[in-house]
Design an enzyme around this catalytic site. Structure first.
Site, PDB file in Angstrom:
ATOM      1  N   THR A   1       0.826  -1.086   0.081  1.00  0.00           N
ATOM      2  CA  THR A   1       0.087  -0.225   0.090  1.00  0.00           C
ATOM      3  C   THR A   1       1.013   1.164   0.004  1.00  0.00           C
ATOM      4  O   THR A   1       2.109   1.237   0.310  1.00  0.00           O
ATOM      5  CB  THR A   1      -0.984   0.022   1.250  1.00  0.00           C
ATOM      6  OG1 THR A   1       0.073   0.153   2.371  1.00  0.00           O
ATOM      7  CG2 THR A   1      -2.002  -1.049   1.323  1.00  0.00           C
TER       8      THR A   1
ATOM      9  N   LYS B   1     -17.653  15.546  12.499  1.00  0.00           N
ATOM     10  CA  LYS B   1     -18.839  14.997  13.195  1.00  0.00           C
ATOM     11  C   LYS B   1     -19.257  16.428  14.237  1.00  0.00           C
ATOM     12  O   LYS B   1     -18.628  16.887  14.871  1.00  0.00           O
ATOM     13  CB  LYS B   1     -18.456  14.113  14.399  1.00  0.00           C
ATOM     14  CG  LYS B   1     -19.799  13.336  14.914  1.00  0.00           C
ATOM     15  CD  LYS B   1     -19.534  12.101  15.106  1.00  0.00           C
ATOM     16  CE  LYS B   1     -20.662  10.999  15.558  1.00  0.00           C
ATOM     17  NZ  LYS B   1     -20.630   9.791  15.918  1.00  0.00           N
TER      18      LYS B   1
ATOM     19  N   GLU C   1      -5.870  -3.609  -0.845  1.00  0.00           N
ATOM     20  CA  GLU C   1      -6.377  -4.686  -0.049  1.00  0.00           C
ATOM     21  C   GLU C   1      -7.451  -5.327  -0.778  1.00  0.00           C
ATOM     22  O   GLU C   1      -8.019  -6.271  -0.086  1.00  0.00           O
ATOM     23  CB  GLU C   1      -6.785  -4.166   1.281  1.00  0.00           C
ATOM     24  CG  GLU C   1      -5.657  -3.644   2.169  1.00  0.00           C
ATOM     25  CD  GLU C   1      -5.261  -2.068   1.966  1.00  0.00           C
ATOM     26  OE1 GLU C   1      -5.626  -1.597   0.945  1.00  0.00           O
ATOM     27  OE2 GLU C   1      -4.807  -1.587   2.826  1.00  0.00           O
TER      28      GLU C   1
END
Lengths: 542, 542
Positions: free
Chosen positions: A185, A439, A330
């Protein structure tokens, strides 16, 4: 259970190439090379050289489970290694030359490779590395004999090494869960992590990739992968093309407009794919030269969201369908692909395009997706509810190579780190990276949605949104916009523009006009944005 | 080997239906029924009923490894059982109503089924059987409540039994090599033999079947299987359509022209397939009524060779592509399929059609074919050399159910009992059944080739060729031709006709004009031909 009585013959990568030879041995493979003429052969001749490469690997002491590394472009020799190494039970580590030098070194050493295959133009880099690669015993340049430059590493020529070996190899059948290809990755933090694909995962991924709802490949296709073979095997195309009998065109590292156009026209390419940057360059080339796209009829775009104007231009001006692909190292990488369905088509062409161009794609057979809230409870597939995107399936990672980093959970669900919605028609849309999500008052705000709205504002070149602390709402979005050179953009102008386009309570209190830092791959560097703005609250009010 | 690090999540049949619901839950399934109105729902509603059926099976005491039998047509309830039984780890035995009554009984008892699901019109047969089915505990009629006729077997209604159960089922994941569906061969000699498909074999077969070189299925297709669900799951279509999101139309047992045409037109069927007899009837219907084929664009024909005139009429008159499929119960059944390739297309349309209509088909990914001589030595793929056809792959049989009959050899090769050629373009052509092949002077003569040539002779209705003892050549061909009613055919006329069409030394010394016995499935009954002619050499000279 009662055991079924069919053969449990293992799924082997070598069987893919054997099939290609038996079913369409005449089909062509064409490859551009570094400082060599364009190469041209067919699957039968390719398989003969793959057999020679397998004998060569064995002669160099490579056996089952051993790792060898390629540092290579999209060329026929790289393609051969993607079959030869797994064919004998060894593992090909496809090193990513776009990583930092230290990261490239790290991955080769972490893989434990004993042979390094590399393209000619990496010689200076390899010479620089050589003393820091203790396990590498041989350096092999992907070059013919005459153009070989041994350099300071005593590099040998791939062509010289494979010459003389038998063009037959009696490919063994073994456990289909054996490792075959190792990709790392390219995460921006920490060391790269290794994902070790198995024969089983590659064969299943290749079969699924050819289906009509995915890449829709047929023997009448000429496929030119502009995604890199070192990036999750270019979406599995080296395997999917052989399964489906497609002609294959490999563009080396020449992704400029004129080079791609030459191959598209001369080889009658029907299918290509890659990151948006490549297609921006290609469309600019077509615009400047007044050329058309010949037989090209679909372009699959991954890595970033498809710019609307690009999809529109391809479609209206050139009759080329643009499709999105989403996935990760992945996930091998096929997660979702945006392909039409009759239900969507029935909504009319504008609606169809809107969905195909703005969703990351639709569910593919073999891979399961779900979205969950912070407590892991599955959320409805209503196109509205956004949650952490989890994936599962036979080509999804279980655990990382030689690592304690968490892979999938006990039920096989891998957390993608993305926040997404799923809808009733099977389409997935990413609304944020989990680490970037804001959030506010207990509800999520999508930084990506605000950024997408902001870049549509006249004069804005790039926009970045981060969450900043707010004593009342916990977090609020902060927007930084960078104008095009010479353009005048004001926070008030952007605010007015946005107020008609995004949910009212998402509107950032703070909008700044300033340079937006980008990562090496051209994405907004949220980490640097946070370093600059989120940690000095006094400045934020400016 | 080094173990790969991807999930080895099992390939489960239940995941096919879950995918269909998530990715295209709105897609329709339409089913004709025995004495009930046409049924219509979508994959989401279907999956809800499959869950209910799974709960029902468990409530009736069925668990992992247990067998239940269906004696059913192509209906939505049969389709549901093909998911419900394997979903809970049980095995669905799809009994073949075209077998003799004793053979049907034999297969149900051999399977060891404890529940028998049957269509309404099989009630008289079941009543006749009932005392000879010691293991069957429950008789379930595939019927709604109001039309139920319990008969002498106290049959229960499927609809009543599944009603009230939860429409959710938490499908378990288990060993993908577990048995799922049990089909018996319909060999003409000896008891039928059971082939037990596994979850793995069915999922892989379903994935491969959808590829462009095979059935080429997409979400824009409306698929009407006229091959029977009890015959190797109608070529795996119940699974392939769900993988690819096709609309599915199930014609029950109504294969007459008007019934098929109604569904083809009203449901916009694009794809269908079955034995030639069905299509002969359908083309006759079209001819008589002057109707057209609406959206139908391809018909796949299996079971017997495609008559040239049929392929020609479908293509020239209706624009429908005809494709051949070849396979056996032991191969799930996909062996080869005749689909075009660019190499063939480049030879021109006539040549393309000639190959597509006369070869059994081309190699498909996942299944390997080879031809060998009597000593087991592989023969060249030159389109000329004919040898015993062996097949291998993850959906090919390993061994028969509860039987010592030989399955595949140690290397996984299954002997099909056919004699065939393979060519460089990947096409396979069957020249004979191994047991029908004629060996003359050490060389093989194809009885099928002589028969095909003879039926082209004016006045000949059917032709059969067998080998008869010859003191010099070991065997020589003997040809029996049966004229059309009222036609005059002479041995001399046939000989002259053949002499220009087949290899000189193949020409039968003995040509007889007589009735040619046929099997129950309409093929030449070579056994009876041999009984009549081969064993009385004196008569042969007549």
């Amino acid at each position: 259970m009662m055991r079924g009585l069919m053969q449990d013959r293992p799924l082997m990568i070598s069987d893919i190439l054997s099939h290609a030879v038996a079913a369409h041995g005449d089909q062509e493979i064409v490859s551009r090379l570094v400082d060599e003429p364009i190469w041209r052969y067919d699957y039968a001749a390719c398989a003969a050289r793959v057999a020679q490469a397998a004998h060569m690997l064995e002669a160099l002491g490579i056996g089952p489970g051993d790792r060898v590394t390629s540092l290579a472009w999209n060329t026929h020799r790289h393609f051969e290694l993607l079959y030869a190494a797994p064919g004998i039970g060894a593992v090909l580590h496809t090193a990513n030359p776009r990583l930092s030098e230290d990261q490239i070194l790290y991955t080769i050493n972490h893989a434990g490779s004993s042979i390094l295959f590399f393209e000619r133009n990496f010689l200076p880099l390899i010479e620089k590395f050589r003393t820091r690669l203790p396990a590498v015993r041989r350096f092999v340049m992907l070059s013919d004999a005459e153009r070989l430059d041994p350099g300071e590493v005593d590099a040998e020529s791939y062509e010289v090494l494979i010459a003389g070996y038998s063009t037959k190899y009696n490919w063994p059948a073994f456990d289909e869960n054996s490792g075959a290809v190792l990709c790392y990755t390219s995460g921006t933090t920490g060391d790269p992590k290794g994902v070790l694909y198995s024969h089983r995962s590659i064969v299943l991924h290749g079969m699924a990739g050819g289906l009509s709802g995915a890449l829709a490949l047929s023997a009448f296709d000429c496929v030119m992968p502009c995604a890199s073979l070192y990036h999750c095997t270019a979406w599995g195309l080296p395997y999917a093309v052989a399964i489906n009998g497609c002609k294959l065109v490999l563009p080396c590292d020449k992704m400029d407009g004129p080079s791609l156009h030459e191959l598209i026209v001369n080889e009658s390419v029907t299918f290509s794919g890659g990151v948006p940057t490549i297609w921006t360059m290609y469309l600019a080339f077509l615009e400047q030269t007044g050329q058309s796209t010949a037989m090209l009829n679909r372009v699959v775009i991954g890595g970033s969201a498809v710019p609307h104007a690009m999809a529109e231009t391809f479609k209206r001006k050139h009759g080329v369908s643009v499709r999105q692909i989403w996935g990760m190292t992945e996930t091998s990488p096929i997660g979702v692909l945006s392909t039409p369905t009759p239900q969507l088509a029935a909504m009319g062409e504008d609606q169809l395009d809107e969905v195909l161009w703005t969703r990351q794609g639709r569910l593919q057979f073999g891979i399961q997706l779900k979205i969950v809230d912070d407590e892991g409870v599955e959320l409805p597939r209503d196109g509205e509810s956004a949650g952490r995107l989890l994936v599962r399936g036979p080509w999804v990672i279980d655990s990382y190579f030689k690592s304690d980093a968490p892979g999938a959970d006990a039920d096989g669900w891998f957390d993608t780190g993305d926040i997404a919605t799923l809808d009733r028609l099977g389409f997935m849309r990413i609304t944020d990276r989990a680490k970037d999500v804001i959030k506010s008052g207990g509800e999520w705000i999508s930084s990506i949605d605000i950024e997408n709205a902001a870049v549509a504002c006249p004069g804005v070149r790039v926009a970045g949104v981060i969450g900043v602390y707010d004593p009342k709402w916990e977090e609020r979005p902060l927007l930084v916009v960078e104008p095009h050179p010479g353009a005048t953009v004001t926070p008030e102008g952007v605010r007015t523009f946005l107020s008609e386009r995004i949910t009212r309570w998402w509107l950032p209190e703070t909008i700044l006009v300033a340079e937006v830092p980008l990562t090496a791959t051209g994405k907004v560097d949220k980490k640097r944005l946070r370093d600059t703005y989120a940690r000095s609250p006094m400045q934020v009010g400016a």
